[in-house]
Motif scaffolding. Structure first.
Motif, short mmCIF file in Angstrom:
data_model
loop_
_atom_site.label_atom_id
_atom_site.label_comp_id
_atom_site.label_asym_id
_atom_site.label_seq_id
_atom_site.Cartn_x
_atom_site.Cartn_y
_atom_site.Cartn_z
N LEU A 185 35.41 13.09 -35.39
CA LEU A 185 35.32 12.52 -36.72
C LEU A 185 35.53 11.01 -36.68
CD1 LEU A 185 35.11 12.93 -39.81
CD2 LEU A 185 37.60 13.18 -39.83
N LEU A 186 34.59 10.26 -37.27
CA LEU A 186 34.74 8.81 -37.43
C LEU A 186 35.35 8.57 -38.80
CD1 LEU A 186 31.32 7.60 -35.96
CD2 LEU A 186 33.48 8.05 -34.76
N SER A 187 36.67 8.58 -38.86
CA SER A 187 37.38 8.61 -40.14
C SER A 187 37.27 7.32 -40.93
CB SER A 187 38.86 8.94 -39.90
OG SER A 187 39.45 8.05 -38.97
N GLU A 188 36.87 6.22 -40.30
CA GLU A 188 36.77 4.95 -41.00
C GLU A 188 35.31 4.53 -41.22
OE1 GLU A 188 39.07 2.09 -38.88
OE2 GLU A 188 40.93 3.23 -39.02
N GLU A 189 34.37 5.41 -40.96
CA GLU A 189 32.96 5.09 -41.16
C GLU A 189 32.66 4.94 -42.64
OE1 GLU A 189 29.24 4.08 -41.14
OE2 GLU A 189 30.50 4.11 -39.34
N ARG A 190 32.03 3.83 -43.00
CA ARG A 190 31.81 3.52 -44.41
C ARG A 190 30.53 4.14 -44.97
NH1 ARG A 190 30.73 -1.30 -41.61
NH2 ARG A 190 28.57 -2.07 -41.80
N THR A 191 29.61 4.56 -44.13
CA THR A 191 28.39 5.19 -44.62
C THR A 191 28.70 6.62 -45.04
OG1 THR A 191 27.06 3.85 -43.13
CG2 THR A 191 26.02 5.82 -44.05
N LYS A 192 28.48 6.92 -46.31
CA LYS A 192 28.83 8.23 -46.86
C LYS A 192 27.63 8.96 -47.46
CE LYS A 192 33.32 7.76 -46.19
NZ LYS A 192 34.08 8.66 -45.29
N SER A 193 26.50 8.30 -47.56
CA SER A 193 25.34 8.94 -48.17
C SER A 193 24.07 8.23 -47.73
CB SER A 193 25.45 8.92 -49.70
OG SER A 193 25.47 7.58 -50.18
N PHE A 194 22.93 8.91 -47.90
CA PHE A 194 21.63 8.33 -47.70
C PHE A 194 20.94 8.21 -49.05
CE2 PHE A 194 21.45 10.17 -43.16
CZ PHE A 194 22.03 9.02 -42.65
N GLN A 195 19.87 7.47 -49.10
CA GLN A 195 19.20 7.24 -50.39
C GLN A 195 18.73 8.55 -51.01
OE1 GLN A 195 15.99 4.42 -50.24
NE2 GLN A 195 15.69 4.41 -52.45
N PHE A 196 18.21 9.47 -50.22
CA PHE A 196 17.67 10.70 -50.79
C PHE A 196 18.76 11.71 -51.16
CE2 PHE A 196 17.64 11.32 -46.19
CZ PHE A 196 18.22 12.57 -46.04
N THR A 197 20.03 11.45 -50.79
CA THR A 197 21.12 12.34 -51.19
C THR A 197 21.87 11.81 -52.40
OG1 THR A 197 22.81 11.30 -49.77
CG2 THR A 197 21.43 13.02 -48.79
N GLU A 198 21.41 10.69 -52.98
CA GLU A 198 22.06 10.11 -54.15
C GLU A 198 21.16 10.31 -55.38
OE1 GLU A 198 22.33 6.05 -53.03
OE2 GLU A 198 24.20 6.31 -51.92
N LEU A 199 21.79 10.47 -56.53
CA LEU A 199 21.04 10.65 -57.78
C LEU A 199 20.15 9.43 -58.04
CD1 LEU A 199 20.36 12.00 -60.48
CD2 LEU A 199 22.48 11.02 -61.41
N ALA A 200 20.72 8.23 -58.00
CA ALA A 200 19.94 7.03 -58.28
C ALA A 200 18.84 6.84 -57.24
CB ALA A 200 20.86 5.81 -58.32
N GLY A 201 19.16 7.10 -55.97
CA GLY A 201 18.17 6.94 -54.91
C GLY A 201 17.02 7.92 -55.05
N ALA A 202 17.33 9.18 -55.38
CA ALA A 202 16.27 10.17 -55.56
C ALA A 202 15.39 9.83 -56.75
CB ALA A 202 16.88 11.56 -55.73
#
Length: 791
Positions: free
Chosen positions: A481-498
């Protein structure tokens, strides 16, 4: 590059000693004068002292003994060269005929130079450059990440031994974190490969790592391959070390062992004082395991090897603080379980599916791991399935509750959401969604796999475990686990991105709340780069790495951050300027170059959109299926319904509205259309009335539903529009039911209003009969029939 410079200064290269080559077949142990032996071509020298051989590459033209001595840390005059079979001494003249590329080097103890027969005690040289390398680790490790670093090394050691040929079937890979509060000692002990003498010396020489030596075993999503830089355990140990403490590494195999203690205090003092000439030869001493380590080696499946990293004199009250929160949420056991979860899950298919959904089929090496304080032993492999409120155990428990809910809705698909159960009942939606692929950069290829999980609304309440971050995913690199990784989502997994990707094609009946009902994990293989403490990916916009390739492609924010953080390119620094075709007669003016660059960016954006639009469609289709078939919250239906405004607060921009149609858990509840003022049903047919049983406080009563109310908001700068009401109806996931109780006399006043929270699938037959019998004198004549005629 600075680190390499320091390494060149730090490594002590003994002068080549005169030796005597004995003719083939007559190898003895005498040493007489001879010039340094240069490699006639690139050689692979396999150095053997104790245990496994260590391979050293000797470039053409370099002295073989000096090179091996530098890499291994053994004096050159103690190194004898042989052919691989060990029967004949190595003779460089034979290269002209046989072209040997692999030879063997062995250590001849007790043979000093100039005929001396006095045995010399092996040592490791530490000096100012060594201390300078150690200083570079300051600030990298906190006390917490330092413990992870030590565990990384131990886990990798047992993993490599479990993969090695010849390992007995009875071997059980084991790692133990020992906390001795009385003596203020922290130890990490494992039964892995154990260090050869050469590797123990290499460990003492900061900046050396044999990471590439076992590179072939680093494929897949779960190889326990964490070492990278060659300073981790020393830097981590230093972060844990208190004033006057010691760091040491010890190894034992077959009853005999050796130990090396680092002169940390001397090294740091020299570095602070700028003593560039200071150097210390630290002896490699013999070591016999104490009772604590011997007890570990007596455990089932341990074997005859052990490696022990020890921090003697831990900083401050660190161990006491660890003990106080050891098994609490957020304590050491919780975090270690979370970080190394794939290593802790057994090969049992049901256990693996519960802990690692959609990843249970990938190769893994389960490792037995424990934290021990005196008589107290916490086996982490058991904790992940326990009920001690650890983060991973809470998530596993939430999966179990969700799957039980699925079994109630889809009895034929008993067992949850796996592919096998879905084939038994195709109407059962999958609670997981998998996206996977590869990316390439700088000649490397990296594999990624995104596993998302849906946690539906059950009985009107969230089933998402509170320890998970809704609508986001965590990142695991090689399973860690990379516990400090700041990337939490991709564009297609977000409401606004979709919405941005699909435009008018975005489904209208997919409310925002649904996008907060999934969580997941992004699995990356070891080809992706990580930062020095291995808690986050290495996001370096100046390098075209796999990390940049993946996240620039999928994460819209990464592209925007990259644009803000990098210098703005001008046409003069773009493609074309300074090239042979630029300038008068060249055909590429600054304006043309800017236009070309803009077109390239447009083409790249269009290609990215073409790749991501199908993913956004898949994402929306999955969420829609989960919402309509499994969720038990309220779906307020807007299309073809009696949608009516009931109250508007223009100052606040809020309103209340009603619809006559809701859907709960796939079941439709439809009340008749009513007059807006009198609330009388427009259709006089009494069989169209929606009669239900409602739970009011502790009593359950029968009632006739008037309609269903929800709340909404609009822009205070404009008037409330019909489209605002329709959109609020689609977005609502909770609201109220307005009803009249069925008593001995029908009340025609305003209906009662109560929160609509859950659905009871079936009302008992005897309840209906009892109620109908008591109230039949007051029922419409059309309903004076058997109870099964009532809706």
């Amino acid at each position: 590059s600075k680190t390499l410079d320091w390494l060149q200064e730090a490594h002590h290269v003994p002068e080549a000693q005169p030796v005597h080559l004995v003719p083939p077949g007559c190898l003895d142990r005498r040493r007489v004068a001879m010039a340094p032996m240069a490699a006639p071509r690139r050689l692979h020298v396999h150095f053997c002292d104790a245990g496994e051989a260590t391979e050293v590459l000797v470039p053409s033209g370099q002295d073989i003994r000096s090179t091996v001595s530098q890499k291994i840390g053994v004096p050159a005059h103690e190194i004898a060269l042989e052919l691989l079979d060990g029967e004949v001494a190595y003779d460089p003249a034979l290269h002209a005929t046989y072209e040997y590329r692999d030879i063997r080097a062995v250590r001849r103890r007790g043979e000093g130079s100039a005929g001396s027969q006095q045995q010399q005690q092996p040592t490791v040289l530490f000096n100012f450059p060594s201390a300078k390398i150690l200083i570079t680790t300051e600030g990298i490790f906190s006390q917490e990440t330092a413990v992870y670093e030590l565990l990384d090394n131990a886990l990798e050691s047992v993993y490599l031994r479990s993969c090695a040929s010849g390992t007995p079937s009875s071997y059980i890979p084991q790692v133990v974190l020992l906390l001795d509060l009385e003596r203020n000692i922290l130890r990490v002990v494992d039964n892995g490969r154990s260090l050869t003498y050469g590797e123990l010396v290499m460990w003492g020489q900061l900046g050396t790592s044999d990471h590439q030596k076992h590179g072939d075993s680093a494929s897949g999503f779960f190889p326990v391959r964490y070492s990278r830089f060659g300073v981790g355990s020393k830097g981590a140990g230093k972060a844990l070390l208190g004033e006057g403490g010691e760091l040491s590494m010890a190894r034992v195999e077959g009853g005999s062992g050796t130990k090396l203690t680092m002169p940390i205090a001397k090294m740091m003092k020299a570095a602070e004082e700028g003593d560039r000439k200071g150097e210390w030869k630290q002896p490699v001493t013999s070591w016999q395991p104490d009772a604590q380590v011997r007890a570990l080696m007596d455990r089932e499946g341990w074997g005859d090897k052990a490696t022990c990293f020890e921090v003697r004199g831990v900083k401050g009250n660190t161990l006491r603080e660890v003990e106080a929160m050891l098994t609490q949420q957020g304590g050491l056991a919780d975090k270690v379980c979370d970080k190394y979860l794939p290593c802790l899950v057994s090969d049992d298919p049901s256990s693996a599916a519960r802990a690692l959904p959609e990843m249970e089929g990938f190769p893994r090496q389960p490792i037995r791991m424990s934290i021990e304080l005196g008589e107290r032993r916490i086996t982490l492999n058991d904790e992940i399935f326990g009920h001690d409120n650890l983060r991973c155990s809470e998530i596993i428990l939430a999966r179990q509750i969700r799957d039980q809910h699925l079994e109630e809705l889809f009895p034929q698909a008993a067992g949850g959401h796996s592919a096998a159960t879905r084939s038994a009942d195709p109407s059962c939606p999958s609670m997981t969604k998998v996206f996977s692929g590869t990316c390439e950069a700088d000649g490397k290829r990296g594999s990624w796999r995104l596993v998302l999980e849906y946690f539906p609304s059950i009985n009107g309440s969230k089933s998402m475990p509170p320890v998970a971050e809704p609508g986001c995913f965590e990142v695991r690199w090689n399973g860690r686990l990379l516990s400090e990784e700041r990337t939490k989502s991709f564009q297609f997994t977000e409401l606004a991105g979709a919405k941005e990707l699909l435009g008018r094609g975005f489904p209208k009946d997919l409310p925002e709340a649904v996008w907060q009902r999934f969580t997941g994990t992004l699995y990356l293989d070891g080809n992706f780069a990580v930062d020095p403490n291995k808690n986050a990916l290495l996001h370096d916009s100046s390098v075209d790495s796999l990390v940049q390739n993946l996240f620039r492609k999928w994460d819209s924010r990464a592209e925007k951050q990259r644009g803000r953080g990098s210098p703005r390119s001008s046409p003069l620094s773009s493609l074309g300027f300074g090239s042979p075709g630029y300038g008068p007669g060249g055909g590429n003016s600054p304006r043309e170059v800017a236009s070309m660059r803009q077109q390239q960016q447009l083409d790249a954006a269009q290609k990215k959109k073409e790749e991501m639009v199908p993913l956004a469609r898949e994402m929306c289709a999955w969420l829609h299926e989960c919402r309509t078939k499994v969720d038990e919250d309220v779906i307020f239906v807007a299309e073809g319904t009696d949608l009516t405004r009931r109250g508007v607060d223009t100052a606040r921009g809020t309103f209340k509205a009603t619809t006559n149609h809701v859907r709960i858990g796939g079941k439709n509840f439809v009340a008749p259309f009513r007059d807006e003022e009198s609330l009388e049903a427009k259709d006089p047919d009494p069989t169209k009335r929606l009669l239900v049983k409602v739970a009011v406080r502790k009593q359950e009563e029968f009632a006739e539903v008037c309609d269903f109310q929800f709340d909404g908001s609009f822009n205070t700068g404009s008037a409330l529009r019909d489209s605002d009401v329709t959109e609020a109806c689609r977005q609502a996931t909770s609201g109220f039911v307005r009803f009249w109780r069925w008593t001995h006399a029908r009340v025609t006043e305003q209906p009662e209003l109560l929160p609509l929270t859950s659905l009871r699938n079936k009302v008992a037959e005897r309840d209906w009969k009892r109620h109908v019998t008591a109230a039949k004198k007051h029922l419409p004549s059309e309903l004076r029939v058997k109870s099964d005629a009532v809706s």
